[in-house]
Design a protein around this motif. Structure first.
Motif, PDB file in Angstrom:
ATOM      1  N   SER A  30      -1.389   4.897  -5.887  1.00 30.36           N
ATOM      2  CA  SER A  30      -0.454   5.509  -6.836  1.00 30.36           C
ATOM      3  C   SER A  30       0.605   6.253  -6.022  1.00 30.36           C
ATOM      4  CB  SER A  30      -1.191   6.494  -7.744  1.00 30.36           C
ATOM      5  OG  SER A  30      -1.663   7.600  -6.985  1.00 30.36           O
ATOM      6  N   GLU A  31       1.680   6.590  -6.686  1.00 29.99           N
ATOM      7  CA  GLU A  31       2.720   7.367  -6.012  1.00 29.99           C
ATOM      8  C   GLU A  31       2.139   8.690  -5.525  1.00 29.99           C
ATOM      9  OE1 GLU A  31       7.349   8.037  -6.831  1.00 29.99           O
ATOM     10  OE2 GLU A  31       6.069   9.021  -8.323  1.00 29.99           O
ATOM     11  N   ASP A  33       6.471  -0.382  -3.014  1.00 25.48           N
ATOM     12  CA  ASP A  33       6.175  -0.882  -4.357  1.00 25.48           C
ATOM     13  C   ASP A  33       7.134  -2.025  -4.700  1.00 25.48           C
ATOM     14  OD1 ASP A  33       5.269  -1.193  -6.947  1.00 25.48           O
ATOM     15  OD2 ASP A  33       6.198   0.651  -7.697  1.00 25.48           O
ATOM     16  N   TYR A  40       2.662   1.184  -8.620  1.00 26.34           N
ATOM     17  CA  TYR A  40       1.491   1.142  -7.747  1.00 26.34           C
ATOM     18  C   TYR A  40       1.768   0.207  -6.580  1.00 26.34           C
ATOM     19  CZ  TYR A  40      -0.985   3.298 -11.605  1.00 26.34           C
ATOM     20  OH  TYR A  40      -1.378   4.161 -12.586  1.00 26.34           O
TER      21      TYR A  40
END
Length: 108
Positions: A38-39, A65, A71
């Protein structure tokens, strides 16, 4: 004249160069082990130890990404790392004609 300071500096510089091109394994960044970064996970890693500011880390995340879904999958991560390690490439225009290439196929 003592050589110790020079040797210490040389050893330290060598160690830093060795780490400069290293990137952690994907699994080491995927802290919740869901198979994607995830970020938040990425930014947390990049900002730890002062390697980057939050805004720099977020900008870097967008480069990883590739499909812009929020993600980074392991394939995206590895492709980005491989491209970075390969360095910049000369792009050939869509028409397939490289203006810097001679008719015999050699570059000028």
């Amino acid at each position: 004249m003592p050589r110790t300071p020079f040797l210490v500096v040389a050893a330290f510089a060598t160690a830093l160069m060795g780490h400069a091109g290293e990137m952690p394994d994907f699994s080491g960044l995927d802290t919740d082990a869901d198979g994607r970064l995830s970020e938040a996970e990425f930014v947390s890693w990049k900002t730890s130890g002062g390697r980057a500011t939050e805004s720099e880390a977020m900008a870097k995340f967008t480069k990883f990404d590739a499909d812009a879904d929020g993600y980074v999958l392991e394939a995206e991560y590895n492709a980005t790392i491989d491209a970075w390690r390969a360095g910049p490439k000369r792009l050939v225009p869509e028409n397939g004609i490289d203006d810097e290439q001679e008719p015999d196929g050699k570059t000028s």
